[in-house]
Every structure is written in C-alpha cells, then in structure tokens.
Design a protein around this motif. Structure first.
Motif, short mmCIF file in Angstrom:
data_model
loop_
_atom_site.label_atom_id
_atom_site.label_comp_id
_atom_site.label_asym_id
_atom_site.label_seq_id
_atom_site.Cartn_x
_atom_site.Cartn_y
_atom_site.Cartn_z
N HIS A 58 21.69 21.03 51.83
CA HIS A 58 21.04 20.56 50.70
C HIS A 58 21.24 22.01 49.49
O HIS A 58 21.16 22.84 49.77
N VAL A 59 21.38 21.59 48.23
CA VAL A 59 21.30 22.48 47.23
C VAL A 59 20.46 22.32 46.26
O VAL A 59 20.49 20.97 45.59
N ALA A 60 19.74 23.05 46.01
CA ALA A 60 18.47 22.91 44.80
C ALA A 60 19.25 23.43 43.48
O ALA A 60 19.36 24.59 43.29
N GLY A 116 18.33 23.66 40.53
CA GLY A 116 17.56 24.03 39.32
C GLY A 116 16.44 22.77 39.20
O GLY A 116 16.44 21.99 38.42
N SER A 117 15.39 22.89 40.37
CA SER A 117 14.41 21.64 40.16
C SER A 117 12.90 22.19 40.32
O SER A 117 12.68 23.41 40.12
N CYS A 118 12.09 21.34 40.23
CA CYS A 118 10.49 21.78 40.00
C CYS A 118 10.02 21.55 41.53
O CYS A 118 9.08 22.04 41.73
N ASN A 119 10.74 21.33 42.65
CA ASN A 119 10.52 21.33 43.93
C ASN A 119 9.86 20.07 44.31
O ASN A 119 9.59 19.99 45.73
N GLY A 120 9.65 19.07 43.48
CA GLY A 120 9.15 17.72 43.88
C GLY A 120 10.03 17.11 45.07
O GLY A 120 9.72 16.48 45.99
N CYS A 121 11.42 16.80 44.70
CA CYS A 121 12.36 16.40 45.35
C CYS A 121 12.43 17.21 46.81
O CYS A 121 12.67 16.62 47.82
N GLU A 122 12.35 18.50 46.88
CA GLU A 122 12.41 19.22 48.02
C GLU A 122 11.31 18.85 48.81
O GLU A 122 11.26 18.97 50.10
N LEU A 123 10.17 18.67 48.45
CA LEU A 123 8.81 18.52 49.08
C LEU A 123 9.29 16.95 49.95
O LEU A 123 8.79 16.89 51.18
N ILE A 166 27.69 15.74 54.26
CA ILE A 166 27.04 15.28 53.01
C ILE A 166 26.35 16.60 52.40
O ILE A 166 25.95 17.49 52.90
N LEU A 167 26.63 16.56 51.19
CA LEU A 167 26.41 17.48 50.01
C LEU A 167 25.05 16.92 49.35
O LEU A 167 25.36 15.85 48.75
N LEU A 168 23.73 17.35 49.79
CA LEU A 168 22.53 16.58 48.90
C LEU A 168 22.14 17.51 47.82
O LEU A 168 21.64 18.72 47.93
N VAL A 169 22.15 17.01 46.52
CA VAL A 169 21.72 17.89 45.46
C VAL A 169 20.55 17.40 44.79
O VAL A 169 20.50 16.04 44.49
N THR A 170 19.62 18.34 44.62
CA THR A 170 18.28 17.98 43.81
C THR A 170 18.07 18.88 42.70
O THR A 170 18.59 20.05 42.68
N ALA A 199 25.89 26.39 38.17
CA ALA A 199 27.06 25.52 38.23
C ALA A 199 28.24 26.03 39.24
O ALA A 199 28.68 25.19 39.85
N GLN A 200 28.43 27.34 39.28
CA GLN A 200 29.43 28.06 40.40
C GLN A 200 28.97 27.85 41.51
O GLN A 200 29.73 27.19 42.65
N ALA A 201 27.67 28.03 42.10
CA ALA A 201 27.39 27.93 43.44
C ALA A 201 27.30 26.47 43.79
O ALA A 201 27.92 26.21 44.82
N LEU A 202 27.09 25.48 43.05
CA LEU A 202 27.37 24.22 43.45
C LEU A 202 28.55 23.76 43.47
O LEU A 202 28.95 23.03 44.57
N ARG A 203 29.51 24.17 42.67
CA ARG A 203 30.99 23.78 42.89
C ARG A 203 31.71 24.48 44.12
O ARG A 203 32.33 23.88 44.82
N GLU A 204 31.19 25.66 44.55
CA GLU A 204 31.71 26.56 45.70
C GLU A 204 31.28 25.79 46.92
O GLU A 204 31.75 25.79 47.81
#
Length: 184
Positions: free
Chosen positions: A48-50, A52-59, A87-91, A99-104
């Motif tokens: 899981h990669v957050a 840049g979120s409000c943490n609603g999806c993480e909950l 599986i890479l799950l992005v919220t 951007a760079q962290a997600l690509r990496e």
C-alpha cells in the motif's frame, strides 16, 4: 455549534455493523485462492502506498483486516516492501512530493505486478483536482489495472475489487513453472 453536533452524534444510535454474507465470503475466498494458486502457486501480497490522502481510504483498508472482513482469508496480505508485493494499492491524490516514491515503488515490484487505485482521489484527483500540487490520479504516474471508486469505498467493495482483478488478470499471467520428475 461544535457542541451541538457532538451531542447529536452521542445521542444518535450507532448503526449496526455491516456483516459480509458468509456464503459470498466463502465463494470469493475459493475464487481468489484458485486464481492465486494458478498465477503464483501461493497467496498474493499487497504493498500500500498513500500518495497524499485524507486517510479515509486507509481507515477502510485497515477495516479489511479486522475480524469482520478478514482480508487474509482470501489469501491477500499487506507487506512492507514493494519487492515482495504482487499488487500495488494506491490511495490518495498523486502529489508532486509523492510522485517519485510512487514510481520507485512500482519499479521495485517484480513483474507481473498489478496496480489498483482505491478511492476517488486515486482515480482522478477527487475534490483536489486542479490544485497546483496535485498531478491527478494514479494513472498520471503509473499504469492502473483496476479502479475502485468511492469516497471512501467500503471494505467489501475493496475486497470484491481485488478478487475481480486477480481473476481478470489470471489468464494473462505466465503459467506456473512445472517441476519435472526427478527435479524436485
């Protein structure tokens, strides 16, 4: 104003917890186990990669790991390293800082890897579209295989989406290597 709202929430009865249908859970577990076994010969791992979120999806993601939904019963589990993930799950929205962290993270994953965008923000930027620090949804940075919309989507929708994703990509995955007699 705040006190009035707080009191209203305290006096309101809590909604009963949603319980997944046991028959549906059993069927989804069997389908996912079959697809995962054919794809890899083992359970599937999620990173899981957050972004840049409000943490609603993480909950809601954390709720998939509770006793009510129990994501592990479907053969899915979260891992700490993208090198161990299938599986890479992005919220969250894809921000310039992430951007760079997600690509990496995607580049570190072994192929074949699947990418899932969870929540409206990960789909297209959600309510943050147009902000100068938001690049858009996940597809602006990495190719996306599945979109699970909602703000936030509930745990049952997330699990159903993951099961559907694995089944849909099951035929595209290379076959499991066969072990010839005498090589085991």
């Amino acid at each position: 104003m705040v006190w009035k709202t707080t009191i209203q929430h305290l006096l309101r009865r809590a909604a009963p917890a949603l319980r997944p249908d046991p028959a549906l859970a059993k069927e989804m577990r069997a389908r996912l186990e079959a697809a995962a076994a054919q794809r890899l010969g083992r359970a599937l791992s999620i990173r899981h990669v957050a972004a840049g979120s409000c943490n609603g999806c993480e909950l809601e993601l954390r709720a998939t790991q509770t006793l009510i939904y129990d994501l592990t019963q479907y053969g899915l589990s979260f891992v700490a390293s993208p090198r161990h993930a299938d599986i890479l799950l992005v919220t969250g929205v894809s921000t310039r800082n992430m951007a760079q962290a997600l690509r990496e993270a995607r580049a570190a994953m072994p192929d074949p890897a699947l990418v899932v965008a969870v929540g409206d923000c990960a789909v297209d930027g959600g309510v943050f579209k147009g902000s100068p620090v938001v690049l858009g949804g996940t597809k602006a940075l990495v190719p996306v295989d599945l979109v699970i919309a909602g703000c936030p989507p509930n745990p049952a929708e997330i699990i159903a989406g993951l099961v559907t994703l694995v089944e849909a990509h099951d035929t595209k995955m290379p076959p499991k290597p066969k072990i010839l007699p005498g090589m085991a």
